[in-house]
Design a protein around this motif. Sequence first.
Motif, short mmCIF file in Angstrom:
data_model
loop_
_atom_site.label_atom_id
_atom_site.label_comp_id
_atom_site.label_asym_id
_atom_site.label_seq_id
_atom_site.Cartn_x
_atom_site.Cartn_y
_atom_site.Cartn_z
N LYS A 69 0.97 -1.19 -0.24
CA LYS A 69 -0.07 -0.10 0.08
C LYS A 69 0.86 1.15 0.08
O LYS A 69 0.67 2.07 -0.73
CB LYS A 69 -0.99 -0.04 1.39
N GLU A 70 1.98 1.37 0.79
CA GLU A 70 2.54 2.37 0.91
C GLU A 70 3.32 2.51 -0.51
O GLU A 70 3.62 3.70 -1.09
CB GLU A 70 3.93 2.24 2.04
N LYS A 71 3.74 1.53 -1.08
CA LYS A 71 4.47 1.81 -2.44
C LYS A 71 3.76 2.00 -3.49
O LYS A 71 3.97 3.08 -4.19
CB LYS A 71 5.28 0.23 -2.69
N ARG A 72 2.36 1.76 -3.16
CA ARG A 72 1.55 2.16 -4.34
C ARG A 72 1.26 3.61 -4.30
O ARG A 72 1.07 4.39 -5.18
CB ARG A 72 0.07 1.36 -4.24
N VAL A 73 1.16 4.16 -3.00
CA VAL A 73 1.02 5.50 -2.63
C VAL A 73 2.13 6.21 -3.27
O VAL A 73 1.89 7.34 -3.90
CB VAL A 73 0.65 6.02 -1.15
N LYS A 74 3.35 5.88 -3.14
CA LYS A 74 4.51 6.69 -3.50
C LYS A 74 4.51 6.48 -5.14
O LYS A 74 4.85 7.59 -5.75
CB LYS A 74 5.68 5.86 -3.03
N THR A 75 4.09 5.39 -5.61
CA THR A 75 3.87 5.44 -7.07
C THR A 75 2.94 6.32 -7.81
O THR A 75 3.15 7.17 -8.84
CB THR A 75 3.63 3.93 -7.82
N GLU A 76 1.69 6.18 -7.08
CA GLU A 76 0.84 7.42 -7.46
C GLU A 76 1.11 8.82 -7.56
O GLU A 76 0.73 9.46 -8.35
CB GLU A 76 -0.53 6.97 -6.95
N GLN A 77 1.77 9.07 -6.42
CA GLN A 77 2.28 10.40 -6.15
C GLN A 77 3.27 10.70 -7.32
O GLN A 77 3.26 11.83 -8.01
CB GLN A 77 2.89 10.57 -4.81
N LYS A 116 1.34 11.46 -10.48
CA LYS A 116 1.12 12.71 -10.31
C LYS A 116 1.72 13.68 -10.68
O LYS A 116 1.70 14.83 -11.42
CB LYS A 116 0.11 12.89 -8.97
#
Length: 78
Positions: free
Chosen positions: A61-69, A72
Amino acid sequence: MHPQLSDKSIVCREFIQALDACHVNNWARLTGGCNLQKDKLNQCLRKERVERSTRNREQAKEKRVKTEQAWKELHQDD
């Protein structure tokens, strides 16, 4: 079937040793005399697996948030 138990960081070592000690007596092994030790080992291994899965899920989940950021930020100027 159990995971590979020859890892250097064995978490359920005492349960594995207890089951191995019980299995020395073939009669106990064949007649269900070691079922308690086996159940305890299964519970320990299951607990470890659930904890590992939870940690992996949180890391994903943390990795996904960083990837999405990062995506963006990359497409922000478009």
